[in-house]
Design a protein around this motif. Structure first.
Motif, PDB file in Angstrom:
ATOM      1  N   PHE A   8      36.481  62.341  69.247  1.00 61.36           N
ATOM      2  CA  PHE A   8      35.262  61.568  69.391  1.00 61.36           C
ATOM      3  C   PHE A   8      34.555  61.472  68.041  1.00 61.36           C
ATOM      4  CE2 PHE A   8      36.175  63.416  73.523  1.00 61.36           C
ATOM      5  CZ  PHE A   8      36.089  62.306  74.353  1.00 61.36           C
ATOM      6  N   VAL A   9      34.076  60.274  67.728  1.00 62.66           N
ATOM      7  CA  VAL A   9      33.485  59.975  66.428  1.00 62.66           C
ATOM      8  C   VAL A   9      31.969  60.128  66.492  1.00 62.66           C
ATOM      9  CG1 VAL A   9      33.223  58.217  64.641  1.00 62.66           C
ATOM     10  CG2 VAL A   9      35.373  58.391  65.927  1.00 62.66           C
ATOM     11  N   SER A  10      31.420  60.815  65.529  1.00 63.39           N
ATOM     12  CA  SER A  10      29.970  60.985  65.465  1.00 63.39           C
ATOM     13  C   SER A  10      29.289  59.632  65.289  1.00 63.39           C
ATOM     14  CB  SER A  10      29.605  61.896  64.288  1.00 63.39           C
ATOM     15  OG  SER A  10      30.239  63.156  64.408  1.00 63.39           O
ATOM     16  N   GLY A  11      28.213  59.419  66.038  1.00 63.89           N
ATOM     17  CA  GLY A  11      27.436  58.195  65.911  1.00 63.89           C
ATOM     18  C   GLY A  11      28.026  56.974  66.587  1.00 63.89           C
ATOM     19  N   VAL A  65      26.472  56.834  76.138  1.00 63.46           N
ATOM     20  CA  VAL A  65      25.881  57.814  75.231  1.00 63.46           C
ATOM     21  C   VAL A  65      26.356  57.598  73.799  1.00 63.46           C
ATOM     22  CG1 VAL A  65      25.819  59.538  77.093  1.00 63.46           C
ATOM     23  CG2 VAL A  65      27.740  59.518  75.472  1.00 63.46           C
ATOM     24  N   THR A  66      25.615  58.182  72.868  1.00 66.69           N
ATOM     25  CA  THR A  66      26.041  58.287  71.478  1.00 66.69           C
ATOM     26  C   THR A  66      25.832  59.729  71.030  1.00 66.69           C
ATOM     27  OG1 THR A  66      25.442  55.992  70.946  1.00 66.69           O
ATOM     28  CG2 THR A  66      25.664  57.524  69.104  1.00 66.69           C
ATOM     29  N   PRO A  67      26.891  60.425  70.623  1.00 69.46           N
ATOM     30  CA  PRO A  67      26.738  61.805  70.162  1.00 69.46           C
ATOM     31  C   PRO A  67      26.378  61.855  68.678  1.00 69.46           C
ATOM     32  CG  PRO A  67      29.062  61.229  70.215  1.00 69.46           C
ATOM     33  CD  PRO A  67      28.308  60.011  70.705  1.00 69.46           C
ATOM     34  N   ASP A  68      25.445  62.715  68.306  1.00 64.47           N
ATOM     35  CA  ASP A  68      25.183  62.934  66.881  1.00 64.47           C
ATOM     36  C   ASP A  68      26.411  63.542  66.220  1.00 64.47           C
ATOM     37  OD1 ASP A  68      22.652  61.924  67.181  1.00 64.47           O
ATOM     38  OD2 ASP A  68      21.642  63.873  67.147  1.00 64.47           O
ATOM     39  N   ASP A  69      27.072  64.431  66.945  1.00 64.50           N
ATOM     40  CA  ASP A  69      28.300  65.071  66.481  1.00 64.50           C
ATOM     41  C   ASP A  69      29.382  64.818  67.522  1.00 64.50           C
ATOM     42  OD1 ASP A  69      30.390  66.705  65.680  1.00 64.50           O
ATOM     43  OD2 ASP A  69      29.181  68.520  65.490  1.00 64.50           O
ATOM     44  N   GLY A  70      30.393  64.019  67.165  1.00 68.20           N
ATOM     45  CA  GLY A  70      31.426  63.661  68.122  1.00 68.20           C
ATOM     46  C   GLY A  70      32.156  64.858  68.704  1.00 68.20           C
ATOM     47  N   ALA A  71      32.289  65.928  67.921  1.00 68.92           N
ATOM     48  CA  ALA A  71      33.001  67.113  68.400  1.00 68.92           C
ATOM     49  C   ALA A  71      32.286  67.789  69.556  1.00 68.92           C
ATOM     50  CB  ALA A  71      33.191  68.104  67.247  1.00 68.92           C
ATOM     51  N   LYS A 196      42.478  54.159  80.357  1.00 73.09           N
ATOM     52  CA  LYS A 196      43.414  54.441  79.274  1.00 73.09           C
ATOM     53  C   LYS A 196      42.762  55.208  78.129  1.00 73.09           C
ATOM     54  CE  LYS A 196      46.822  52.122  81.165  1.00 73.09           C
ATOM     55  NZ  LYS A 196      48.050  52.801  81.653  1.00 73.09           N
ATOM     56  N   ASN A 197      41.435  55.442  78.252  1.00 70.69           N
ATOM     57  CA  ASN A 197      40.684  56.098  77.185  1.00 70.69           C
ATOM     58  C   ASN A 197      40.869  55.365  75.859  1.00 70.69           C
ATOM     59  OD1 ASN A 197      39.591  58.496  78.631  1.00 70.69           O
ATOM     60  ND2 ASN A 197      41.767  58.900  78.961  1.00 70.69           N
ATOM     61  N   TRP A 198      40.741  54.048  75.911  1.00 68.47           N
ATOM     62  CA  TRP A 198      40.946  53.202  74.747  1.00 68.47           C
ATOM     63  C   TRP A 198      39.644  52.934  74.010  1.00 68.47           C
ATOM     64  CZ3 TRP A 198      44.274  48.755  77.239  1.00 68.47           C
ATOM     65  CH2 TRP A 198      45.605  49.206  77.382  1.00 68.47           C
ATOM     66  N   VAL A 199      39.791  52.594  72.728  1.00 67.78           N
ATOM     67  CA  VAL A 199      38.695  51.960  72.004  1.00 67.78           C
ATOM     68  C   VAL A 199      38.607  50.527  72.489  1.00 67.78           C
ATOM     69  CG1 VAL A 199      37.860  51.200  69.748  1.00 67.78           C
ATOM     70  CG2 VAL A 199      39.065  53.385  69.957  1.00 67.78           C
ATOM     71  N   ASN A 200      37.412  50.060  72.800  1.00 64.81           N
ATOM     72  CA  ASN A 200      37.276  48.681  73.236  1.00 64.81           C
ATOM     73  C   ASN A 200      36.569  47.875  72.164  1.00 64.81           C
ATOM     74  OD1 ASN A 200      36.479  46.199  74.656  1.00 64.81           O
ATOM     75  ND2 ASN A 200      37.314  47.271  76.418  1.00 64.81           N
ATOM     76  N   ARG A 201      37.296  46.905  71.621  1.00 63.20           N
ATOM     77  CA  ARG A 201      36.754  46.035  70.577  1.00 63.20           C
ATOM     78  C   ARG A 201      36.524  44.630  71.107  1.00 63.20           C
ATOM     79  NH1 ARG A 201      40.927  49.091  68.239  1.00 63.20           N
ATOM     80  NH2 ARG A 201      40.209  50.502  66.589  1.00 63.20           N
ATOM     81  N   GLN A 202      36.384  44.519  72.414  1.00 65.94           N
ATOM     82  CA  GLN A 202      36.274  43.208  73.050  1.00 65.94           C
ATOM     83  C   GLN A 202      35.195  42.360  72.408  1.00 65.94           C
ATOM     84  OE1 GLN A 202      37.750  42.765  76.447  1.00 65.94           O
ATOM     85  NE2 GLN A 202      36.596  41.111  77.300  1.00 65.94           N
ATOM     86  N   GLN A 203      35.526  41.107  72.117  1.00 65.55           N
ATOM     87  CA  GLN A 203      34.585  40.206  71.473  1.00 65.55           C
ATOM     88  C   GLN A 203      34.473  38.897  72.248  1.00 65.55           C
ATOM     89  OE1 GLN A 203      32.692  40.850  68.974  1.00 65.55           O
ATOM     90  NE2 GLN A 203      33.574  42.638  67.962  1.00 65.55           N
ATOM     91  N   LEU A 204      34.441  38.985  73.583  1.00 66.57           N
ATOM     92  CA  LEU A 204      34.279  37.779  74.371  1.00 66.57           C
ATOM     93  C   LEU A 204      32.955  37.105  74.026  1.00 66.57           C
ATOM     94  CD1 LEU A 204      35.389  39.056  77.891  1.00 66.57           C
ATOM     95  CD2 LEU A 204      36.736  37.720  76.286  1.00 66.57           C
ATOM     96  N   GLU A 205      32.963  35.800  74.144  1.00 63.34           N
ATOM     97  CA  GLU A 205      31.749  35.045  73.805  1.00 63.34           C
ATOM     98  C   GLU A 205      30.644  35.366  74.799  1.00 63.34           C
ATOM     99  OE1 GLU A 205      30.261  30.428  73.248  1.00 63.34           O
ATOM    100  OE2 GLU A 205      32.324  30.868  73.801  1.00 63.34           O
ATOM    101  N   VAL A 206      29.466  35.565  74.290  1.00 67.55           N
ATOM    102  CA  VAL A 206      28.322  35.826  75.155  1.00 67.55           C
ATOM    103  C   VAL A 206      27.131  35.025  74.632  1.00 67.55           C
ATOM    104  CG1 VAL A 206      27.581  37.843  73.824  1.00 67.55           C
ATOM    105  CG2 VAL A 206      26.820  37.598  76.173  1.00 67.55           C
ATOM    106  N   VAL A 207      26.387  34.454  75.535  1.00 65.06           N
ATOM    107  CA  VAL A 207      25.188  33.706  75.167  1.00 65.06           C
ATOM    108  C   VAL A 207      23.999  34.625  75.376  1.00 65.06           C
ATOM    109  CG1 VAL A 207      23.742  31.709  75.637  1.00 65.06           C
ATOM    110  CG2 VAL A 207      26.245  31.527  75.837  1.00 65.06           C
ATOM    111  N   ARG A 208      23.359  34.996  74.287  1.00 64.12           N
ATOM    112  CA  ARG A 208      22.204  35.877  74.393  1.00 64.12           C
ATOM    113  C   ARG A 208      20.943  35.048  74.564  1.00 64.12           C
ATOM    114  NH1 ARG A 208      22.329  40.985  70.299  1.00 64.12           N
ATOM    115  NH2 ARG A 208      24.427  41.698  70.709  1.00 64.12           N
ATOM    116  N   PRO A 209      20.029  35.512  75.399  1.00 60.44           N
ATOM    117  CA  PRO A 209      18.774  34.811  75.525  1.00 60.44           C
ATOM    118  C   PRO A 209      18.005  34.859  74.216  1.00 60.44           C
ATOM    119  CG  PRO A 209      18.832  36.769  76.915  1.00 60.44           C
ATOM    120  CD  PRO A 209      20.143  36.664  76.233  1.00 60.44           C
ATOM    121  N   VAL A 210      17.284  33.785  73.908  1.00 61.72           N
ATOM    122  CA  VAL A 210      16.460  33.767  72.710  1.00 61.72           C
ATOM    123  C   VAL A 210      15.200  34.568  72.975  1.00 61.72           C
ATOM    124  CG1 VAL A 210      15.167  32.316  71.107  1.00 61.72           C
ATOM    125  CG2 VAL A 210      17.337  31.507  72.094  1.00 61.72           C
ATOM    126  N   PRO A 211      14.949  35.655  72.190  1.00 59.94           N
ATOM    127  CA  PRO A 211      13.779  36.485  72.441  1.00 59.94           C
ATOM    128  C   PRO A 211      12.478  35.692  72.254  1.00 59.94           C
ATOM    129  CG  PRO A 211      15.326  37.572  70.951  1.00 59.94           C
ATOM    130  CD  PRO A 211      15.759  36.151  71.093  1.00 59.94           C
TER     131      PRO A 211
END
Length: 215
Positions: A8-11, A65-71, A196-211
């Protein structure tokens, strides 16, 4: 065959799922969920884990979650699981395992996939038929992320913060992400990455609402 070690990678954000053994209930009711939630709060602080989203279901739970320390992430999951199992077994005068042998973990490397995981987690009760809307289910982070309810443990990810330049616009933009159903492809990719405990780099198109600005 020996289980492959997981690193697991920190941050880096992670989508985590743990299930009751043989998909049996691990939470018997409100008291069990409340106890688990209290333990979760303690362990997040002890292991320096930032929680962005969660849902507690009857036989499993999801965490973003995001761990400060992946370990420390596997130690966090092991300690949380063991502490709750001790409570669960003592309360029911039983012995044996409470959880399946392995929790699922998927790392996240794209803003789109991170927001998809937010939605996937908080829509879980809707897909399970427990509520018509995510707002109708108590044990979820939706009330904080979409409605602004104060929380001592939810810490917004930078991708969530980028949805707007103030709280009003962020909440509105986040709620609008739930106006459309998740596609079959989105659900498939999230579930596959978890199992599969994979890294997911999915980059499907998404339309974000304009803030919108506050005021």
């Amino acid at each position: 065959m020996a289980r492959k070690p997981r690193f697991f990678v920190s941050g880096m954000p992670y989508h985590l799922v743990n299930r009751g053994h043989n998909r049996m209930p691990c939470f018997g009711g409100e008291a069990d969920k409340g106890t688990f939630f209290s333990m979760l709060c303690d362990k997040l602080e002890a292991f320096s884990i930032k929680l962005h989203a969660f849902v507690l279901m009857s036989n499993h739970y999801h965490l973003l979650v995001t761990p400060d320390d992946g370990a420390e992430l596997p130690h966090f999951m092991q300690c949380l699981g063991r502490k709750y199992a001790g409570y669960f077994n003592t309360n029911r005068q039983r012995t044996g395992t409470v959880w399946d042998s392995k929790y699922f973990a998927s790392s996240i490397e794209s803003d789109y996939y991170l927001l998809a995981c937010y939605r996937y987690i908080e829509l879980n009760p809707v897909r399970a038929g427990l509520s018509a809307t995510p707002a109708g289910y108590h044990w979820s982070s939706f009330h904080t992320n979409a409605c602004g309810m104060k929380s001592a443990i939810i810490q917004p990810h930078k991708t969530y913060l980028a949805l707007g330049d103030c709280q009003f616009s962020r909440l509105k933009a986040y709620r609008e992400l739930f106006n459309t159903e998740m596609s079959a492809e989105e659900l498939k990719q999230i579930r596959l990455a978890l199992t599969k405990n994979w890294v997911n780099r999915q980059q499907l198109e998404v339309v974000r609402p304009v803030p919108e600005c506050c005021g």
